[in-house]
Design an enzyme around this catalytic site. Structure first.
Site, PDB file in Angstrom:
ATOM      1  N   GLU A  10      10.813   7.424 -16.680  1.00  0.00           N
ATOM      2  CA  GLU A  10       9.501   8.061 -16.804  1.00  0.00           C
ATOM      3  C   GLU A  10       8.897   7.757 -18.174  1.00  0.00           C
ATOM      4  OE1 GLU A  10       9.088  12.177 -15.376  1.00  0.00           O
ATOM      5  OE2 GLU A  10      11.155  11.990 -14.664  1.00  0.00           O
ATOM      6  N   SER A  34      16.656  20.220 -16.466  1.00  0.00           N
ATOM      7  CA  SER A  34      15.510  21.099 -16.700  1.00  0.00           C
ATOM      8  C   SER A  34      15.950  22.313 -17.497  1.00  0.00           C
ATOM      9  CB  SER A  34      14.911  21.553 -15.369  1.00  0.00           C
ATOM     10  OG  SER A  34      14.033  22.649 -15.547  1.00  0.00           O
ATOM     11  N   HIS A  85       0.836  -1.218   0.000  1.00  0.00           N
ATOM     12  CA  HIS A  85       0.000   0.000   0.000  1.00  0.00           C
ATOM     13  C   HIS A  85       0.868   1.265   0.000  1.00  0.00           C
ATOM     14  CE1 HIS A  85      -3.366  -2.657   1.028  1.00  0.00           C
ATOM     15  NE2 HIS A  85      -2.577  -3.174   1.958  1.00  0.00           N
ATOM     16  N   LYS A  88      18.043  20.604 -11.359  1.00  0.00           N
ATOM     17  CA  LYS A  88      17.301  19.361 -11.563  1.00  0.00           C
ATOM     18  C   LYS A  88      18.142  18.284 -12.236  1.00  0.00           C
ATOM     19  CE  LYS A  88      13.533  18.513 -11.043  1.00  0.00           C
ATOM     20  NZ  LYS A  88      12.416  18.821 -11.923  1.00  0.00           N
TER      21      LYS A  88
END
Length: 522
Positions: free
Chosen positions: A350, A337, A216, A343
């Protein structure tokens, strides 16, 4: 890195490039009227218009099937019905099948040996032209089969016209497609193994590292990092198994089924089947040209694999975040980025997660396409190629970049170690201790729950409770309880087959090392 750059680019296969697929003007918004016609033309439009006026239209070539037709199809119909823009990918399989067919026709006395040799030589020359980029793919010849056959006729003349004896485009394309899918499965299988080996090696490099296991998305029990990585290896092994099963079922030859009813000519379907390494000819000629089960099964196996890769991607994207900080991808598999200079993003994983949607969508396309189609062949089935090509290209990219990512990550052991105390991960092991003391599990569960409540109130861990504090909860506790507390002790207590215990995981890892013949690097 080249493979990362390729993967980050669009994976759309065979995107239509014909002008009729490209909108000439931006679509107007619903709240505005259509723009007035422009008076001025851009330089590009002027140049294109001049070229259009100077170019003489080529006369349309008579279709190989056009004997009963008095008029040619319109340009719009020709553009809409062509498939050469994408099915030219089948050229190798088409030539291979045609050579096998010609050999069978010669053996059966339906064409001469000289005809067969001319056909084989011509097809080899065409294959060479295609691979050298010297072959002209013509839309007016519709598809890969007609392009190759027409080119063969141009090249060798009359013998080429005999090649289509006892064959239809229906059984021809199905033969090509099964051969192509068979080759694709083999290519995917090799990529699966490469990713598995990368994960096994990553597990070998991280012996003894304990990480929180989650249910969970809440901390549950401590597990060895090796155990977690090998869970993905197991998933991939099932993926490989599904593909191999699919390969067995698709490996039957449709050639000779013709349009749908077979032929009255004395062909030998077993000969062509054997020549193409099929298991046997398909038994039913109607089924041979209309079956797409193998395509749906193939795309289903790819879709399940894509979900597994997406889950791997999700795990690693989470673990690379500042909130987790469990792993750091190297610069080789990260991006930055355009606006935030600090970043460092795990973009490849992804995209693995995102591109799984394409592979699932390809499966849904095939399922929807085949729903409700009457027997036998219908032109709708021309639409089965692009989803398969896209699914295969996408899944190959996902497997490749996942392996690349696995080879370029570092697990942050210090950060992981500091995170382990949170969450009372040894609570279930403590319950097992009580069971060994002859306390019923439900009672043990309640006792440990009360012990955890004490820890929450004191902001401490179970191993920090004194023996007196534990005995105040239940008198059965003894000093040996501390052998069960703490994540290291907890992991040591797991001993069931397939568990995260050190001995069990070492056995699992050893099995994979043996299977893949991996040697430890010195």
């Amino acid at each position: 890195m080249e493979s990362l750059a390729v993967f980050n680019s669009s994976l759309s296969l065979c995107s239509p490039s014909d002008d009729h697929f490209i909108p000439k003007h931006p679509r107007p918004s619903p709240t505005t009227s259509f723009p007035a016609p422009r008076i001025a033309m851009s330089r590009l439009e002027v140049r294109c218009a001049a070229q259009a006026q100077s170019a003489e239209p080529k006369p349309k070539e008579a279709k190989l099937w056009g004997g009963r037709f008095e008029e040619s199809v319109t340009d719009a119909v020709e553009r809409f019905t062509e498939s050469i823009s994408y099915d030219k990918a089948l050229y190798k399989q088409d030539i291979l099948g045609s050579k096998a067919h010609a050999s069978m026709l010669a053996k059966q006395g339906l064409i001469t040996i000289s005809d067969r040799d001319s056909i084989h030589q011509g097809l080899s020359e065409i294959e060479g032209r295609i691979e050298n980029g010297e072959f002209e793919w013509r839309t007016d010849r519709e598809d890969v089969h007609m392009n190759i056959e027409a080119a063969l006729t141009d090249l060798i003349g009359e013998p080429a016209k005999k090649l289509h004896t006892a064959r239809s485009r229906n059984d021809q394309v199905m033969t090509d497609f099964r051969l192509w899918c068979r080759d694709a499965i083999d290519a995917i299988g090799a990529k699966i193994k490469h990713l598995q080996v990368s994960l096994v090696k990553l597990a070998m490099e991280n012996e003894g590292v304990i990480v929180p296991g989650y249910t969970h998305l809440q901390r549950a029990q401590p597990v060895l990092l090796q155990h977690l990585l090998l869970a993905f290896v197991e998933q991939l092994e099932r993926d490989a198994g599904r593909l191999l099963d699919c390969r067995v079922r698709l490996n039957f030859c449709p050639l000779g089924a013709c349009a749908l009813a077979g032929t009255g000519l004395p062909i030998d379907r077993f000969m062509t089947s054997a020549a193409l390494d099929f298991t046997a000819p398909m038994k039913n000629s109607i089924d041979a040209v209309s079956d797409r089960d193998f395509v749906m099964e193939f795309l289903s196996a790819n879709a399940i694999m894509a979900i597994h890769l997406s889950r791997l991607g999700e795990e690693w994207v989470l673990w690379a975040s500042e909130e987790f900080g469990f792993l750091t991808p190297s610069d080789k598999v990260s991006t930055g980025s355009s606006i935030m200079p600090q970043k460092k993003n795990p973009d490849p994983m992804e995209l693995v997660r995102g591109k799984s949607a394409r592979v699932v969508g390809d499966l849904v396309t095939l399922l929807t396409l085949c729903k409700g189609l009457p027997l036998a062949y219908n032109r709708d089935l021309q639409e089965d190629k692009e989803p398969v090509f896209d699914s295969v290209k996408t899944i190959l990219g996902m497997l490749e970049v996942s392996a690349e990512f696995a080879q370029n990550v570092t697990f942050n052991r210090e950060r992981i170690q500091k995170s382990l105390p949170a969450g009372h991960l040894d609570a279930t092991t403590l319950a097992d201790y009580l069971v060994k003391k002859a306390i019923p599990f439900r009672t043990s569960h309640d006792i440990v729950g009360r012990a955890v409540a004490v820890c929450v109130s004191k902001s401490c861990q179970l191993q920090d409770l004194s023996l007196d504090e534990l005995r105040s909860i239940h008198p059965v506790f003894d000093k040996d309880v501390y052998e069960f507390l703490g994540v290291e002790n907890s992991v040591k207590k797991f001993s069931s087959y397939g568990s995260t215990g050190s001995a069990c995981v070492a056995s699992q890892l050893g099995d994979w090392v043996t299977k893949f013949e991996i040697t430890k690097e010195v």
